[in-house]
Design an enzyme around this catalytic site. Structure first.
Site, short mmCIF file in Angstrom:
data_model
loop_
_atom_site.label_atom_id
_atom_site.label_comp_id
_atom_site.label_asym_id
_atom_site.label_seq_id
_atom_site.Cartn_x
_atom_site.Cartn_y
_atom_site.Cartn_z
CG ASP A 7 -1.73 1.18 1.33
OD1 ASP A 7 -2.46 1.47 0.21
OD2 ASP A 7 -2.04 1.95 2.44
CD GLU A 68 -4.46 1.76 -2.84
OE1 GLU A 68 -4.53 3.16 -2.93
OE2 GLU A 68 -4.75 1.09 -1.95
CG ASP A 141 -0.92 3.46 6.13
OD1 ASP A 141 -1.21 3.97 5.18
OD2 ASP A 141 -1.18 3.77 7.17
#
Length: 186
Positions: A7, A68, A141
């Site tokens: 992430d 991501e 996160d």
């Protein structure tokens, strides 16, 4: 299959490693956050994050890295840092010839919760439930990185083609090195 979920973020970069087991079961291997100090220059912050990603790749030897997909936001500075860190993760994986996949936030939410519009607490709760954890991974996160890894295990679309070059594109020494790295991962 072992997946490292990333992430991306310049201040906090979530890292999560998940193993896929038979029957769509998933197992936590490791979870954490790479951080950089906002007072450092951007190049130094990127270097700190890149070193942590490299350490995770070495330590956990994932079969795939799921990152991501960066999308437009109103805050250009946030988007720039996120995109830069996403690029670091992709380059680190490509350097090791590990396939990279990009997944959108709504794709990840849908894979983990069943709804592409789920909020962060819903994602965190489902990640904890799927991985049979006693508590929700924090910070968000870290949970997002685990959700990315789970998403990729269940919805592997999004793999980029570049890291999966045909073996004929390699020199004999590169082929031997790649074979040795794959054997070491097992």
């Amino acid at each position: 299959m072992r997946v490292l979920g990333v992430d991306p973020g310049l201040t906090r970069c979530g890292l999560g490693v998940v193993d896929g087991l038979p029957g769509r079961r998933v197992q936590l291997v490791a979870v954490g956050v790479a951080t950089s100090v906002p007072t450092l220059d951007v190049d130094q912050r990127l270097l700190v994050i890149e070193r942590r990603i490299e350490e995770w790749l070495e330590e956990h030897a994932p079969d795939t890295v799921a990152v991501e997909r960066v999308f437009a936001q109103h805050n250009v500075r946030t988007v720039m840092g996120t995109a830069q860190v996403a690029g670091l993760a992709m380059v680190a994986a490509a350097r090791r010839r590990i396939p990279v996949a990009l997944h959108t936030p709504s794709e990840v939410k849908a894979a983990v919760t069943g709804s592409g519009r789920a909020d962060k607490p819903q994602v965190q709760t489902m990640v904890a439930r799927l991985l049979r954890l006693d508590e929700v991974p924090r910070p968000a996160d870290a949970a997002d990185a685990l959700a990315l890894a789970i998403c990729h295990l269940w919805r592997p679309a999004g793999v980029l083609g570049a890291p999966q070059r045909p073996g004929s594109a390699l020199t004999p020494a590169q082929r031997a090195w790649a074979a040795a790295e794959q054997a070491a991962r097992r």
